[in-house]
Design an enzyme around this catalytic site. Structure first.
Site, PDB file in Angstrom:
ATOM      1  N   GLY A   1      40.085  25.805  33.623  1.00  0.00           N
ATOM      2  CA  GLY A   1      39.551  26.833  33.291  1.00  0.00           C
ATOM      3  C   GLY A   1      40.481  27.386  32.014  1.00  0.00           C
TER       4      GLY A   1
ATOM      5  N   GLY B   1      40.562  31.093  29.207  1.00  0.00           N
ATOM      6  CA  GLY B   1      39.969  32.522  28.552  1.00  0.00           C
ATOM      7  C   GLY B   1      40.731  32.867  27.199  1.00  0.00           C
ATOM      8  CB  SER B   2      41.081  35.888  25.621  1.00  0.00           C
ATOM      9  OG  SER B   2      41.073  36.908  26.709  1.00  0.00           O
ATOM     10  CG  PHE B   3      43.962  34.342  30.384  1.00  0.00           C
ATOM     11  CD1 PHE B   3      44.666  33.031  30.784  1.00  0.00           C
ATOM     12  CD2 PHE B   3      42.765  34.359  30.518  1.00  0.00           C
ATOM     13  CE1 PHE B   3      44.141  32.052  31.980  1.00  0.00           C
ATOM     14  CE2 PHE B   3      42.053  33.448  31.509  1.00  0.00           C
ATOM     15  CZ  PHE B   3      42.824  32.397  32.153  1.00  0.00           C
TER      16      PHE B   3
ATOM     17  CE  LYS C   1      43.534  25.621  25.812  1.00  0.00           C
ATOM     18  NZ  LYS C   1      43.743  24.363  24.950  1.00  0.00           N
TER      19      LYS C   1
ATOM     20  CG  ASP D   1      39.579  41.229  38.429  1.00  0.00           C
ATOM     21  OD1 ASP D   1      38.082  41.618  37.945  1.00  0.00           O
ATOM     22  OD2 ASP D   1      40.105  40.412  37.765  1.00  0.00           O
TER      23      ASP D   1
END
Length: 707
Positions: A387, A389-391, A393, A504
């Protein structure tokens, strides 16, 4: 199971109809639902159900079958007005699916007029018609992953409200007057007075923010304490070369009279910034801040030195005896070996001189320190990307020393710094370090870092997440959803007992191990120190799961996790989100005001649980008031056996090997597993000490990793 549309009609506009001129239209509508059939005469539509006459602004339900159409006829009671249109229900359902379960469109009528139609998509176990064709088309609200959002961190300094900001144009710091370099969010800007500064200059701000400097508290503060009250003498000025405002840092635009210039100190500002500039004419904030810091450090050193004397001048305190003096001195001196090692992998291991300082440490501690300093990304083989995201991998990695497989979450330091998420990253590490105490939290082996990245080495859960599984079966049966919900309850209650609010909870963050037990993952949104009456007010979470008290800006505690738990259970049982909206504004309004739809086929105990979880008063919500374990839905659960994993899960994911990736999204698995490139200029200018306490190894896993 048959899906249906809940449809509402309103806002009829007759347009330029000649028959309506000067007359009150007073229209009403008739709805005819027709079925597509094959006959000897060819294809035709037949009406099998009675004609409906829904009032304006009310709703009616229409079940979706392929070929079914809805004919809407508008008639006038006072005039000869007849307009009509035909809508294919299958196409309307497809439109709803692409818009998060609902849509709003204007229907053009023939020969004239139009009306507004609202449609919302639902599932219901009322018809026996086979739903396979619709399952293949993907008529489900849960068709994509949803990312979490978080309110920008606010730094309160001298009444300023500084937030990390991206400057789209060249900007100068209002403290040091140097250019703010970098990409993404280069610096801070005050939300009240728009003052722009470097991130490194935040400790050098001496002027308080009030929005206006005339007779401000900041001006009075300096007048009383430092005797500084020097108003600027601004005059309109024509600049012949590009000039930047020394308050907000942006360019003074225009051809003439672009801004104001102080006759005394030469400060240049926008016209709009004049009232926000403090009365500090001729004062260099950077130098004054450095001088004040030096004075403060000198005073601290002097007070420390004076505390070593037995007797003092001035107001007398009781002299400390020698024994007390000797006992109080050592804490002022750092003890070798007690400080957490830096763990920065590009540094060499500690040499012998450092090891010999102080008393020798136990063998296990020395092994842990040595491993912690030497562990690096080259010790792993990256096989797949699970996966991103902006953060950063997430990778499937193999540890070369033991050939064991782990999930490695790699964060980019530049992104963490730009998004002001350093503290969130440290919170995630601390929560993960506690996870070994509970079976339903993702376990972390260790953390380490390089100059560009931060790495979390965690257990590899190859069963996939609940979002992946619900996309294939669309919803879980009652026994499976109840089992997952019970294990999530145990995990949440453990976090709450440690003073941690999760914030979350969603299908994406619930993973399955190879046996089918759940594991809560991704603790980047957690809030610590929330025991007792402690509350917080940060706006964060995934939009569909955010509790109403967060949307209302109220202070909250662990009650928000039980609201999110209700959304999670609703999605597992019904297969769609309880609240809908075409955008975040509509979604948040729905969360605050709407009541979820409960299908007739939903079990009574499940509906009762959801109703009690969706109570908008936090103090009355189940989980906050009452023991959720005692709810009738969980009457068959033996909680002690469940926590010991002695109950067999109702579903076991298909796992072929320890490195099997078949339960993860294919879009990521096809990409090459490699680290992203960082902003080299920003990395070189970054203060690496901000991440000095990041590196960590779980003591319980030392033997496993070192074997």
């Amino acid at each position: 199971m048959s899906p249906f549309l809940r449809i509402g009609l309103s806002n009829f506009d007759c347009g330029t109809c000649q028959a309506c001129q000067g007359e009150a239209v007073n229209p009403y509508c008739a709805v005819l639902v027709k079925e597509y059939v094959e006959s000897e005469n060819g294809q035709m539509y037949i009406q099998k159900k009675p004609t409906m006459y829904p009032p304006w602004d009310s709703t009616f339900d229409a079940h979706i079958n392929k070929g079914r159409v809805m004919q809407i006829i508008v008639k006038g009671k006072n005039v000869d007005l007849i307009s009509e249109t035909t809508v294919e229900l299958y196409s309307l359902a497809e439109r709803c699916r692409k818009n998060n379960g609902r849509t709003e469109i204007w229907l053009e009528l023939k020969p004239q007029g139009r009306m507004l139609m609202n449609a919302r998509y639902f599932l219901e176990m009322s018809d026996t018609k086979d739903m396979s064709e619709f399952e293949n088309e993907g008529f489900f609200a849960l068709h994509q992953r949803r990312g979490a959002i978080k309110q920008a961190k606010v730094h309160h300094v001298k009444c300023h409200e500084f937030t990390a900001t991206f400057f789209p144009q060249p900007t100068f710091c209002s403290v040091c007057h140097e250019f703010v370099w970098g990409l993404n969010k280069q610096g801070y800007q005050c939300r009240q007075c728009n003052a722009a500064i470097h991130k490194k200059c935040i400790d050098k701000v001496i002027a308080k923010c009030t929005g206006s400097a005339i007779n401000s508290r900041e001006t009075m503060f300096h007048k009383e304490r430092f005797k500084i009250d020097m108003p600027h003498r601004f005059k309109v000025y024509n600049y012949k070369s590009p000039t930047f405002c020394e308050h907000c840092g942006t360019l003074l635009w225009g051809l003439a009279r672009q801004g104001l210039k102080c006759d005394a100190c030469g400060m240049n500002v926008h016209h709009r910034c004049q009232t926000k500039v403090a009365n500090l004419c001729g004062i260099n904030q950077k130098l004054m801040a450095e001088a004040l810091a030096m004075i403060e450090s000198t005073q601290q050193a002097r007070s420390l030195r004076d505390s070593e004397h037995i007797f003092r001048e001035g107001p007398v305190e009781i002299g400390l005896p020698c024994s007390t003096k000797n006992e109080t001195r050592p804490p002022c001196v750092p003890t070798p070996g007690k400080r957490e090692p830096q763990g920065i992998s590009w540094d060499s291991p500690l040499d012998g001189s450092n090891k010999s300082a102080g008393p020798p440490e136990p063998e296990v501690s020395m092994r842990r320190t040595s491993l912690q300093l030497k562990l690096k990304i080259d010790d792993f083989i990256l096989h797949k990307m699970l996966g991103k995201g902006s953060f950063g991998k997430v990778f499937l990695a193999e540890f070369k020393r033991t050939n064991q497989f782990f999930a490695i979450k790699a964060l980019k330091k530049d992104v963490v710094l730009m998004d002001d998420d350093v503290e969130c990253t440290m919170v995630e590490k601390r929560v993960l370090s506690l996870a070994w105490e509970h079976p339903f939290l993702t376990h972390m082996f260790c953390t380490f870092q390089t100059k560009e990245n931060l790495f979390f080495v965690m257990e590899y859960l190859n069963g996939g997440d609940l979002m992946y599984h619900i996309q294939s079966c669309h919803k879980f049966d009652l026994s499976r959803a109840t089992f997952y919900a019970a294990e999530v309850i145990l995990g949440l209650q453990f976090l709450h007992s440690k003073g941690i609010v999760y914030r979350d909870l969603k299908l994406d963050n619930i993973l399955l191990d190879r046996d089918g037990h759940i594991k809560i993952a991704d603790f980047g949104m957690c809030k610590e120190n929330m025991l007792g009456d402690a509350k917080t007010n940060t706006f964060c979470g995934t939009p569909d799961y955010i509790a109403p008290e967060i949307l209302l800006g109220q202070k909250y505690n662990h009650s928000v996790d039980w609201w999110s738990f209700g959304v999670l259970v609703y999605e597992m049982l019904i297969g769609q989100s309880p609240f809908h909206g075409q955008d975040e504004e509509e979604l948040f309004h729905s969360i605050r005001m709407d009541n979820p739809f409960y299908p007739r086929w939903l079990e009574r105990e499940a509906k009762d649980l959801l109703v009690k979880l969706f109570v908008r008063e936090p103090e009355k919500r189940l989980g906050v008031r009452g023991d959720i374990r005692q709810h009738p839905l969980f009457r068959e659960i033996n909680w002690e056996e469940l926590e010991r994993k002695e109950i067999d899960p109702p579903f076991r994911p298909k796992v072929k090997s320890p490195y099997d990736c078949s339960n993860f999204d294919k879009e990521f698995l096809s990409e090459k597993p490699r680290l992203s490139f960082a902003d080299r200029a920003l990395i070189n200018s970054m203060d690496q000490n901000m991440f000095s306490n990041f590196s960590f190894i779980n003591p319980g896993m030392e033997t496993l990793i070192c074997s």
